[in-house]
Write a protein that holds these residues in place. Structure first.
Motif: not given
Ligand code: PHE
Length: 379
Positions: A278-286, A289-292, A301-308, A342-349
């Motif tokens: 659902h998500y990559s921690h390498e996504d350059p979207n600000p 990155q702010a969430f990470i 820790q680096t968040p995994d997809g479940l944290a996001a 909705f502007d989510g960390v895992t994309g627009s929802i």
């Protein structure tokens, strides 16, 4: 009671007239989370809870909802369906929560959702992808994509990715997991639809330790790819045993692989294997990155997809609460249904008519024990 209470227990939420349900006499709004905080999928519950807690802290720092602070009660269901049902019953009856977040595993959401539906308490699953979960009823929502899409994403990737171009796939399914069984069916449909052939179909039970019979059969079917739609602990063990048996074929899986433990368990054996997420921690979207950054500061820790996803699920819930006329179940569910862009960390929802989210998926490749971004696949 064998349930572990993760947050200090608030005696009994007194619901008096003129007082909103879940708003205790201290003026707090109580929400619940049920998840596997222990057991073989422990990182699922832990990461989700960390994401939710971060969102709770943020909303409370910003003044809460209508001046009331949010209080989160988390129960450990130990990855067990019966415990999941009990946890949700306790949240909706004794704790008087206004909404429930959880579960990750589809099989456990399928155990908890009927309890929420019956109680008229909205439930938002951050990450259960089996279509049946939201079919339970109009109180049940999710913020992630569903498996007909995820299965197609995996099949398309297997068929088309340069360096794979798989014509023949073998499948190893956890037959006790609704997630695994459902995702396997969707993958098979899509893979054969794209002209591929399934050369071997094997099954196991979650927690099995010996996969040698299945892997030997798979090896002799000479596949180009082995699809393993399971959870990370089993997948790690499968990979280790596959390599021991000389089966070098790359493996591919779904979001169930998403855990920092996968690389720790499987080491070299999982290198070069792929999974959808659902998500990559390498996504350059600000926003990502702010969430990470925030998550890393809080948890180291680096968040995994479940944290996001946990973070997004909680934020969508709070967003609906802000708009809702009351926190009564129907009113809150009505606002959750209206979630749009909705502007989510895992994309627009956006929540669709079936209370699901339509979002892109990413494919990750295991490199040096860590997931590396490969590509994004749009719905
Ligand atoms: N989608 C999985 C299920 O439905 C759960 C999961 C989601 C696991 C995301 C890891 C990451 O069971």
């Amino acid at each position: 009671m064998r349930l572990t209470l993760m947050v200090s227990f608030f005696p009994l939420v007194v619901i008096t007239s003129g007082c909103q349900p879940g708003a205790g006499n201290s003026g707090e709004i109580v929400i619940g989370h049920y998840g596997s905080m222990t057991g073989s999928e422990a990182t699922f519950g832990q990461s989700t809870d960390n994401g939710i807690k971060l969102a709770v802290e943020e909303i409370n720092e910003a003044g809460g909802i209508g001046g009331q602070k949010i209080r989160l009660i988390t129960y450990d269901d130990k990855g067990d369906a019966r415990e999941a049902g009990t946890a949700v019953t306790r949240l909706t009856t004794r704790d008087g929560v206004v909404a429930v977040l959880g579960e990750v595993a589809s099989g456990l959401s399928l155990a908890g959702a009927p309890v929420c539906q019956e109680a008229g308490v909205p439930m938002v699953s951050p990450s259960s992808t089996n279509p049946k979960v939201t079919n339970i009823g109009d109180m049940i929502f999710r913020v992630c994509f569903i498996d007909p899409f995820q299965g197609a994403v995996c099949a398309k990737f297997a068929r088309e990715h340069e360096g794979l171009k798989a014509g023949k796939a073998a499948i190893l399914t956890d037959q006790g997991s609704p997630y695994s069984v459902g995702l396997q069916e969707e993958f098979e449909k899509a893979f054969t639809g794209l002209g591929g052939t399934i050369v071997s179909k094997q099954t196991y039970q979650g927690g099995d330790q010996d996969f040698s019979a299945q892997l030997t059969a798979i090896r002799s079917s000479e596949p180009d790819i082995v699809f393993v739609p399971g959870y990370y602990t089993d997948v790690g063990n499968v990979a280790l045993q596959a390599r021991k048996l000389g089966l070098k074929t790359p493996m591919l899986g779904g979001d169930g692989w998403d855990s920092s433990k996968l690389g720790e368990i499987a080491g070299e054996a999982i290198e070069g294997c792929f999974y959808s997420n659902h998500y990559s921690h390498e996504d350059p979207n600000p926003r990502v990155q702010a969430f990470i950054k925030k998550y890393a500061e809080r948890y180291n820790q680096t968040p995994d997809g479940l944290a996001a996803l946990g973070y997004d699920a909680a934020r969508i819930l709070f967003d609906a609460m802000q708009r809702a006329e009351s926190l009564e179940g129907k009113a809150l569910a009505a606002e959750l249904s209206k979630t749009k862009d909705f502007d989510g960390v895992t994309g627009s929802i956006s929540i669709d008519g079936d209370r699901n989210a339509v979002k892109p998926a990413v494919i990750l490749e295991m490199k040096n024990g860590k997931p590396k971004f490969v590509t994004t696949i749009q719905p």
